[in-house]
Design an enzyme around this catalytic site. Structure first.
Site, PDB file in Angstrom:
ATOM      1  N   GLU A 239      60.601  25.553  35.291  1.00  0.00           N
ATOM      2  CA  GLU A 239      61.771  26.377  35.001  1.00  0.00           C
ATOM      3  C   GLU A 239      61.310  27.787  34.629  1.00  0.00           C
ATOM      4  OE1 GLU A 239      65.620  26.711  31.970  1.00  0.00           O
ATOM      5  OE2 GLU A 239      64.204  25.052  31.772  1.00  0.00           O
TER       6      GLU A 239
ATOM      7  N   ASN B 154      67.768  30.155  35.856  1.00  0.00           N
ATOM      8  CA  ASN B 154      69.052  30.114  35.161  1.00  0.00           C
ATOM      9  C   ASN B 154      69.976  31.201  35.696  1.00  0.00           C
ATOM     10  OD1 ASN B 154      68.801  28.111  32.731  1.00  0.00           O
ATOM     11  ND2 ASN B 154      66.858  29.214  32.814  1.00  0.00           N
TER      12      ASN B 154
ATOM     13  N   GLU C 113      70.272  26.758  37.738  1.00  0.00           N
ATOM     14  CA  GLU C 113      70.792  26.050  36.568  1.00  0.00           C
ATOM     15  C   GLU C 113      71.946  26.840  35.974  1.00  0.00           C
ATOM     16  OE1 GLU C 113      67.699  25.154  33.819  1.00  0.00           O
ATOM     17  OE2 GLU C 113      66.535  23.965  35.239  1.00  0.00           O
TER      18      GLU C 113
ATOM     19  N   ASP D 269      73.156  22.687  33.211  1.00  0.00           N
ATOM     20  CA  ASP D 269      72.197  22.826  32.111  1.00  0.00           C
ATOM     21  C   ASP D 269      72.862  22.510  30.781  1.00  0.00           C
ATOM     22  OD1 ASP D 269      69.814  23.350  30.920  1.00  0.00           O
ATOM     23  OD2 ASP D 269      69.992  25.537  31.015  1.00  0.00           O
TER      24      ASP D 269
ATOM     25  N   GLU E 293      65.373  17.585  28.670  1.00  0.00           N
ATOM     26  CA  GLU E 293      64.735  18.749  28.056  1.00  0.00           C
ATOM     27  C   GLU E 293      64.208  18.388  26.669  1.00  0.00           C
ATOM     28  OE1 GLU E 293      66.863  22.731  29.538  1.00  0.00           O
ATOM     29  OE2 GLU E 293      68.208  21.439  28.393  1.00  0.00           O
TER      30      GLU E 293
END
Length: 930
Positions: free
Chosen positions: A710, A765, A797, A827, A884
């Site tokens: 990520e 993101n 995300e 997310d 996560e």
């Protein structure tokens, strides 16, 4: 009285003699150098052209113009032509037994060798009777020594007759003369005109006889000549000139009478001038022109006693007969007489005769008197029509002139006469100033004295603000003894109405400190007022709730009425010492501490002013407000800072739903100030390259292999150091900069991930505002095109909060991204507006379980249940799951046991540079495999 008369007669005699000598000098000068003046040259050329036009003559017909016209260009083809065509022309002209043949065409550069040899053969077969041009070009303008001769190529020059074909412009830019020859490297060379005109001369220039009309020259289109049915016998024994005639070939020169002629036609007219023995002769006329000037002077002085019309009649007779003689000589004997100087001398002679009849002393005096009268009339007109009050007075302070506006300006009766003492029309204070200036003049009577003052008139309730400028200037008038009396002066009083300007200035001063809409103090006026506030007080800043919505729904006029109504209500309150409007929907008030002691009581008292609705356009509208309050305990502080403190508190109060208040909190203000500083530094930081990406590994929990990473945005600023994303991301989202920042992060992540192994994905993101305001699809396409990253390796995300704002266009954009092969991940699932409708109704590929549940999973049964439920739900919806915040081996084992595919957290690796991800992949092992 006799002495002045004798003096006047003497002065008049001297003046007359001076004028006579000047006129005689002018006549002699024109007779010697009249042609040096532009008017003399122009007049002489105009008279010469008139004589050419007055007696036209036909061309001899012995020279034929074979014209390369537009018809020929269309028939033959693209220019320049192959030289075989010119060879064919020569062959046909030879068969026609033509005399001289002249090609007005440049053959100075080689062409096709075969064509050049063919043309040379034709020239040789013609027996040297073909004339080719030699041009002389000056390398430096005006330098006759730096010249370059342009000759035909040797193979052609050896078989032809070379002649100079230069055309030279006169001073006026037209062509009037032609050359008889020139000197080239081969020696003296005759001109084309001399060759065609059968002249033996090879030097000098001559005038072209423009009485020979170009229209009488035989002109035959070369296209017609080249046709098989053309009668060649019609050219027998005649000279031929072949040259450009079409405008496209640009061989055109300016000439007198006819405007423009081609270069070939000029050569023909020059040759006709010689062949018709029209060799126009020009002679030096200065000796007899000087004698003619003497005769004119004698006649002019002899006619000074005659009537004026006699002088004009004699002049016209002389000019008419002279021009007739000049025309006869030019037509019959080819002699050119330049008559312009003579006729200008005659005109000056007429002027000399007239000057002998004038009394110059009286004439000059009359002119001076007339000018003085006109000047007085003009000055009186200026004074009378002036919009300002203008008064002229003498040394006795008596008015002798004034403008029409004076009486109305001073609010006096319009019927009073514009005369009398100055003291009757002006105020006492202004009169005293004038008296003082008069006294100053008595002490220094050689200088100008001036003064400017302002005063006010108040009559019948009307007030005027006036500005007066008084000027006293010395004048000299002879007294009885004839001596100058410098004690006298004239004065001027100019009064200007400054009322409108004063009102305007006062209005500007008012608006500089007050709000134009409500009449309350503005920010600057309020801060100035606070600077004079000595008592302790509460400073309350009022912000209206949803004022922009009211403006949109009911209109700006209603919104303005609301602001005025609020201002009126604040001014009517007995609790408020001072009120101001700081911005569009922000007001501020001052409440004394000794009236209301606590901040809570002061805030509630001001909020109570909004309990009653406002009557707006016939509707009762309820308005709520938020208040930020700051208490001033040190009156000698900074008023600007007090206002800022109250505004900081208002910003905190706006987070309260509906209405409410907040007191100034230095810590909160510091956070706001820090956020503003971050916002200011953010854009410059992106340009300076302060932002960078780090990547946190995403690991396959079953195999322990690296599945992806990520991309996490980081910022290291020179002033603030390494700034936490929790600090700058909300600021960037609030001001919209996140769109630009997210676009950069997307492009950079794709660029760096393109260097990773093919099986590793990169997750980026996307902020909710990017979906609403930006064009995510275009940004993704651009990033993939620049980096070359396959779409299947890119995951986007999106947080749950983004789905609250999802609309039709946003959903369509997500569908387009999925069609490209890009995976969409939800997310932080479970922390926001979790709803099963999101999972069923929107395009998703992956769920990310928030780290707050994963970290408490081993110790909190509820968190474990949530994780298990989310994992089962995702499995039933065929969605991948990413957990996560995995930090312990226990958490990894639990997630693996429940079937979770991907894990992300410090257990596998902290955020790290792109190069470290590549190294991580190469050295990874199976220590976490089941």
């Amino acid at each position: 009285m006799k002495a002045p008369i004798a003096f006047n007669e003497f002065a008049n005699s001297v003046t007359s003699r001076v004028v006579r000598l000047l006129m005689i000098g002018a006549i002699v000068s024109f007779s010697l150098a009249g042609y040096a003046f532009p008017i003399g040259k122009a007049l002489d050329k105009a008279l010469l052209d008139w004589r050419f036009s007055a007696a036209p003559r036909e061309a001899s017909g012995k020279i034929v113009y074979l014209a390369i016209d537009k018809q020929t260009l269309d028939a033959v083809g693209t220019w320049p032509w192959p030289r075989t065509i010119y060879a064919s022309i020569i062959d046909r002209l030879v068969r026609a037994n033509a005399a001289d043949i002249f090609f007005d065409i440049d053959f100075s550069t080689p062409s096709n060798p075969d064509a050049d040899r063919r043309l040379a053969q034709a020239l040789g077969d013609a027996g040297g009777g073909v004339i080719l041009p030699v041009f002389k070009q000056h390398l430096i303008a005006g330098d006759q020594t730096s010249a370059l001769s342009t000759r035909p190529i040797p193979i052609l020059a050896e078989n032809a007759w070379l002649a100079s074909a230069n055309v030279v412009l006169d001073e006026d830019g037209s062509i009037r003369h032609f050359s008889l020859g020139d000197v080239t490297k081969d020696g003296p060379t005759q001109s084309v005109a001399a060759v065609l005109g059968r002249s033996d001369a090879n030097a000098g220039t001559r005038l072209i006889d423009y009485s020979i009309t170009p229209s009488s020259v035989p002109i035959i289109s070369l296209a017609k000549f080249l046709s098989p049915d053309f009668d060649l016998d019609s050219l027998k024994g005649r000279s031929i000139v072949i040259g450009a005639y079409a405008t496209e070939l640009k061989d055109i020169f300016p000439v007198a009478i006819y405007g423009q002629l081609t270069g070939s036609m000029l050569h023909i007219l020059a040759a006709e001038t010689l062949s018709q023995h029209r060799d126009l002769q020009e002679h030096d006329q200065r000796p007899w022109e000087l004698g003619f000037a003497a005769i004119v002077i004698a006649v002019a002085l002899g006619l000074r006693t005659a009537r004026s019309y006699v002088s004009f009649a004699v002049a016209l007779l002389v000019i008419g007969s002279g021009e007739a003689i000049a025309l006869y000589l030019q037509v019959q004997h080819a002699v050119v007489i330049h008559t312009a100087n003579c006729w200008m001398v005659v005109a000056l002679g007429v002027v000399l005769t007239l000057t002998e009849k004038v009394d110059f002393s009286r004439f000059i005096a009359d002119l001076a008197n007339a000018e003085q009268r006109n000047l007085r009339r003009l000055l009186r007109k200026i004074v009378t029509d002036s919009t300002d009050a203008v008064v002229a007075f003498d040394h006795d302070l008596m008015i002798f002139e004034e403008s029409k506006s004076t009486r109305s300006m001073l609010m006096l009766c319009e019927d009073s006469a514009p005369s009398g003492p100055l003291s009757q029309i002006i105020p006492r204070q202004l009169h005293d100033i004038i008296v003082k200036l008069a006294a100053d003049h008595a002490e220094a009577n050689e200088t100008v004295h001036s003064s400017t003052s302002q005063f006010q008139l108040n009559r019948n309730g009307a007030v005027k603000h006036l500005e007066a400028t008084v000027t006293i200037s010395p004048v000299e008038r002879p007294n009885q003894d004839g001596e100058a009396n410098r004690a006298r002066f004239v004065g001027s009083l100019i009064i200007r109405d400054m009322t409108a300007r004063r009102d305007y200035e006062e209005r500007l001063q008012y608006l500089a400190k007050h709000d134009a809409l409500t009449g309350l103090l503005n920010r600057g006026g309020f801060i100035e007022h606070l600077g004079n506030q000595l008592a302790k007080a509460h400073l309350l800043t009022i912000g209206l709730h949803r004022f922009s919505v009211l403006n949109t729904t009911m209109g700006r006029n209603v919104g303005d009425d609301l602001l005025r109504s609020i201002a009126c209500r604040l001014q009517q309150s007995d609790l408020i010492v001072c009120a101001a409007r700081l911005g569009a929907d922000v007001f501020t008030v001052v409440v004394q501490v000794d009236v209301i002691q606590t901040q809570d009581e002061a805030a509630k008292a001001i909020l109570s002013l909004f309990d009653l609705p406002f009557d707006l356009a016939g509707s009762m509208v309820q308005v709520s407000a938020r208040i930020g309050i700051c208490t001033v305990t040190q009156p000698d502080g900074d008023p600007g800072a007090w206002v800022e403190h109250a505004e900081h508190a208002l910003d905190e109060a706006k987070a309260i739903a509906g209405g409410g208040w907040k007191a100034y909190d230095p810590a909160a203000a510091k956070r706001q100030r820090h956020s503003r500083e971050l916002e200011h530094a953010m854009r410059g930081g992106l340009q300076k390259g302060e932002f960078f990406l780090q990547y946190q590994p995403q690991v396959d929990l079953r195999t322990g292999k690296l599945a992806g990473a990520e991309a996490l945005l980081r910022w290291e600023n020179g002033k603030f150091g390494l700034v936490s994303p929790a600090a700058f991301i909300p600021v960037a989202e609030a001001n919209g900069f996140i769109c630009e920042l997210g676009r950069w992060a997307l492009t950079e992540a794709c660029h760096q991930a393109a260097d990773w192994p093919d099986e590793i994905t990169v997750a980026v993101n996307v902020a909710p505002i990017q979906l609403v305001r930006g064009d995510v699809v275009a940004d993704v396409k651009h990033a993939l095109a620049l980096s070359g990253l396959p779409p299947k390796r890119l995951h986007l995300e999106i947080t749950e909060s983004a789905f609250v704002e999802l609309s039709g266009p946003v959903c369509k954009a997500l569908e387009q991204l999925r069609e490209m092969g890009i995976a969409i991940a939800l997310d932080d699932f479970g922390t926001g507006y979790s709803s099963l409708s999101y999972l069923a109704g929107f395009p998703l590929d992956k769920l990310k379980i928030d780290q707050s549940f994963v970290r408490k999973m081993s110790s909190d049964p509820q968190s474990l249940a949530i994780v298990q439920t989310v994992n089962a739900l995702a499995e039933s919806l065929q969605l991948d799951v990413v957990a996560e915040g995995v930090e312990t081996e226990t958490e990894r084992q639990l997630l693996t046991a429940m079937g979770c595919e991907i894990g992300q957290g410090y257990l596998f690796g902290k955020p790290q540079p792109s190069e470290a991800i590549e190294e991580w992949y190469r050295t990874s092992c199976r220590k976490f495999a089941v």
